[in-house]
Scaffold this active site. Structure first.
Site: not given
Ligand code: SER
Length: 340
Positions: A13, A41, A54-55, A154
């Site tokens: 990420g 890479d 996978d976690i 989230y």
């Molecule tokens: N950058 C994140 C998002 O937009 C927020 O932490 O989901």
């Protein structure tokens, strides 16, 4: 003898990219990287080992416990706010159950080792929830313990995992006869929107800022999904990495809380575009507001108070709005796209 390592989940990420290159430059650090996708890479030379997995796979995590002495976990894997709204239950599984698995792994490790394992967890501005634009303008800067009523899956996941981390660190199995004194050392940073010169985020709601810049650099017209007067706190990736490393290094006794805000600058979408135009005068930015995503951004504060981090572990960003663009984003982005 088992090897001492730092485990990084979500290695591929945005934060993983920045963190792995910086962390590997330090002495005596061996990185074990985990991601569901094959490792990019360019990260391979920096990692002692990469595991694709996978976690949520507990067998895989169990094997890691046996093989390595994990001293620190940077648990970066997560499904961001926009993507999570399309499948909230999957987001919950990855963001919450995944984090539980890693916390349990940290507990097992610290019990084996007889010393506490550091667990560094990036949380987010999405943990906040103000009721809309009017309140957003009225409250201005928010502290860590204010306005914690997130409207996204989230945000709920991140807020709950902050509590889980605090629980595992301080109260885990508090009534069990064999509850051990060895606990994990949970340290959490709440990030604002992040902007990298090298990667574009996927599935976030603060993505309009990095997208606007990267599109301009590639000469692609951008349809910005928020109003031009939308204001949000941001930070460039080197400062995000700096904060993770500084919090990791801070002496335990200096930390008065488990969760710390960090921030740098907080421009409107239009101020970002005006900055972009200085370097890419031909840039085109159409305002095509997505009301649902706008509502999410309007529920996030326009500024955050990071004075606790400044006081406890000497946090200070290196890049303000001008420097972030002039010295980091533009030179690197230009190089990046001119090469390809
Ligand atoms: N950058 C994140 C998002 O937009 C927020 O932490 O989901």
């Amino acid at each position: 003898m088992r090897k001492e390592v730092v485990l990084i989940t979500g290695a591929n990420g945005e934060i993983g990219h920045g963190l792995i290159t910086h962390l590997s430059a330090l002495n005596n650090i061996q990185i074990v990287a985990l991601d569901v996708q094959p490792l990019d890479d360019e990260l391979k030379p920096y990692c002692h080992r990469f595991i694709q997995g996978d976690i949520l796979d507990q067998m895989l995590l169990g094997r890691l416990v046996v093989e390595y002495e994990i001293r620190t976990i940077y648990h970066l894997a997560s499904i961001l706010s926009t993507k999570a709204e399309y499948n909230p239950e999957t987001a919950h599984r990855v963001n919450v159950e995944g984090t539980m698995n890693l916390l349990r792994l940290a507990v097992e490790q610290s019990q084996w080792q007889g010393k506490s394992v550091k667990f560094i967890y990036p949380s987010s501005i999405a943990t906040y929830g103000v009721s809309g634009l009017e309140e957003k303008k009225r409250v201005g800067k928010v502290h860590e313990d204010q306005y914690l009523e997130p409207i996204t899956m989230y945000g709920c996941n991140k807020l709950y995992c902050e509590h889980l981390g605090r629980y595992y660190a301080r109260h885990y199995r508090q009534l069990a006869a064999d509850s051990s004194s060895t606990t994990i050392d949970f340290r959490c940073i709440r990030f604002p929107g992040l902007i990298s010169a090298f990667t574009i985020p996927t599935g976030g709601t603060s993505d309009y800022a990095p997208e606007m810049i990267h599109y301009a650099a590639q000469n692609i017209p951008y349809n910005c999904f928020v109003r031009q007067d939308t204001r949000l706190p941001f930070m460039v990736m080197p400062d995000a990495v700096k904060s993770l490393l500084k919090l990791w290094e801070a002496p335990r006794e200096a930390l008065t809380q488990s969760i710390y805000n960090v921030t740098s600058f907080n421009p409107t979408a239009d101020e970002i575009f005006q900055q972009v135009k200085k370097y890419f005068p031909e840039a085109i930015n159409n305002c095509v507001v997505d009301e649902s995503r706008q509502k999410i951004v309007d529920s996030w504060p326009e500024d955050i108070d990071d004075s606790a981090a400044r006081k406890d572990w000497d946090w200070k960003p290196d890049y303000d709005f001008e420097r972030g663009f002039n010295d980091y984003l533009f030179p690197n982005i230009e190089k990046e796209y001119n090469q390809s």
